[in-house]
Design a protein around this motif. Structure first.
Motif, PDB file in Angstrom:
ATOM      1  N   ASN A 202      27.168 -41.597   7.976  1.00 23.64           N
ATOM      2  CA  ASN A 202      27.888 -40.652   7.100  1.00 23.64           C
ATOM      3  C   ASN A 202      27.229 -40.505   5.732  1.00 23.64           C
ATOM      4  O   ASN A 202      27.864 -40.038   4.789  1.00 23.64           O
ATOM      5  CB  ASN A 202      29.369 -41.040   6.986  1.00 23.64           C
ATOM      6  N   LEU A 205      27.565 -36.997   4.943  1.00 17.28           N
ATOM      7  CA  LEU A 205      28.772 -36.318   5.456  1.00 17.28           C
ATOM      8  C   LEU A 205      29.907 -36.528   4.469  1.00 17.28           C
ATOM      9  O   LEU A 205      30.081 -37.638   3.962  1.00 17.28           O
ATOM     10  CB  LEU A 205      29.216 -36.963   6.768  1.00 17.28           C
ATOM     11  N   ASP A 206      30.687 -35.479   4.211  1.00 15.24           N
ATOM     12  CA  ASP A 206      31.858 -35.730   3.373  1.00 15.24           C
ATOM     13  C   ASP A 206      33.005 -36.219   4.278  1.00 15.24           C
ATOM     14  O   ASP A 206      32.902 -36.208   5.508  1.00 15.24           O
ATOM     15  CB  ASP A 206      32.243 -34.501   2.536  1.00 15.24           C
ATOM     16  N   SER A 209      34.310 -33.799   7.051  1.00 17.77           N
ATOM     17  CA  SER A 209      33.444 -33.574   8.223  1.00 17.77           C
ATOM     18  C   SER A 209      33.412 -34.816   9.113  1.00 17.77           C
ATOM     19  O   SER A 209      33.359 -34.712  10.345  1.00 17.77           O
ATOM     20  CB  SER A 209      32.008 -33.246   7.827  1.00 17.77           C
ATOM     21  N   GLN A 210      33.437 -35.978   8.460  1.00 20.70           N
ATOM     22  CA  GLN A 210      33.448 -37.222   9.234  1.00 20.70           C
ATOM     23  C   GLN A 210      34.720 -37.310  10.082  1.00 20.70           C
ATOM     24  O   GLN A 210      34.683 -37.625  11.267  1.00 20.70           O
ATOM     25  CB  GLN A 210      33.364 -38.392   8.249  1.00 20.70           C
ATOM     26  N   LYS A 213      34.729 -34.889  13.178  1.00 17.45           N
ATOM     27  CA  LYS A 213      33.971 -35.417  14.327  1.00 17.45           C
ATOM     28  C   LYS A 213      34.778 -36.488  15.066  1.00 17.45           C
ATOM     29  O   LYS A 213      34.915 -36.448  16.286  1.00 17.45           O
ATOM     30  CB  LYS A 213      32.697 -36.122  13.823  1.00 17.45           C
TER      31      LYS A 213
END
Ligand code: DC
Length: 231
Positions: A202, A205-206, A209-210, A213
């Motif tokens: 991550n 990744l913010d 978004s994490q 997923k």
């Protein structure tokens, strides 16, 4: 609707607990911070002036330690022998000692037993170092989280600052390195990516978004479980 267990492992301060809490909230599952349990044991030992290097002394105290979680204002909160220790266990003196306590097999056995009991009815999201490999080897979803060390140190610094706990970035970075080393090289249940865990880096990744997923992975597994069991 049948529930799954979700195991999230990874290095110190890589965002495991943020992800685990968000997932639990979205799915209406229970969040369990297994690291908080090792921290609470460490706090107890320091409060009672126990020499952590003397494992027999530590083991002799384990029966006096009772750890549990309660939701306060929607947040999972750690209690040690009836006292709210959520803030105390996050301090740097605990972070510096906790990996030395977590290498002691008898400590691990006590906490793992309790963690497995907490997850017996499913619907649990638990984060730690050995959740996918030892605590819930049959978890339906396993995630191994990682991120670059500078990002991790920055995040932890900010987190402590938000909680009103003083720290220095350099001290945090060096503590993360030490803990990563001890946690992944210890003999009993070292931190390692389970073969069937999904790797989630991550670094760039913010949080949203994490979460997106991980939620997709979780929902896939929940659907699979419920369609295969016909309920
Ligand atoms: O996740 P955390 O940083 O709060 O964890 C604190 C320490 O506890 C970590 O450095 C290693 C130990 N730990 C462990 O050995 N096994 C776990 N399942 C969780 C944490």
């Amino acid at each position: 609707m049948k529930k799954i267990n979700i195991a999230i492992d990874g290095y110190s301060s890589c965002g495991k607990s943020t992800l685990a809490k968000q997932l639990a909230r979205e799915l209406n599952y229970i969040y369990i911070d297994s690291g908080a349990m090792y921290r609470a044991v460490t706090l107890f030992l320091l409060q009672h002036n126990i020499n952590i290097q003397n494992h027999d002394e530590v083991i002799g105290k384990l029966d006096e330690i009772d750890i549990y979680f309660e939701y306060l204002d929607g947040n999972s909160t750690t209690f040690l022998n009836g006292k709210n220790v959520e803030k105390d266990i996050r301090k740097m003196d605990i972070a510096k000692q906790v990996s030395h306590v977590a290498i002691i097999s008898e400590v691990r056995q006590k906490l793992v037993k309790q963690q497995q009991h907490l997850g017996r009815d499913k619907g649990v999201v638990m984060d730690g170092r050995d959740i996918s490999t030892v605590v819930f080897p049959d978890a339906e979803l396993k995630i191994f989280v990682t991120a670059e060390i500078d990002i991790r140190a920055d995040r932890r610094f900010q987190e402590l600052k938000d909680k009103g706990i003083e720290s220095s970035l350099e001290e945090i970075k060096s503590n993360l390195r030490d803990r990563d080393y001890i946690d992944s090289t210890r003999e009993d249940s070292p931190l390692t990516q389970a073969e069937d865990a999904i790797l989630l880096d991550n670094t760039s990744l913010d949080r949203a978004s994490q979460l997106k997923k991980a939620l997709e992975w979780a929902q896939e597994r929940i659907e699979m479980l419920n369609s295969s069991s016909g309920s």
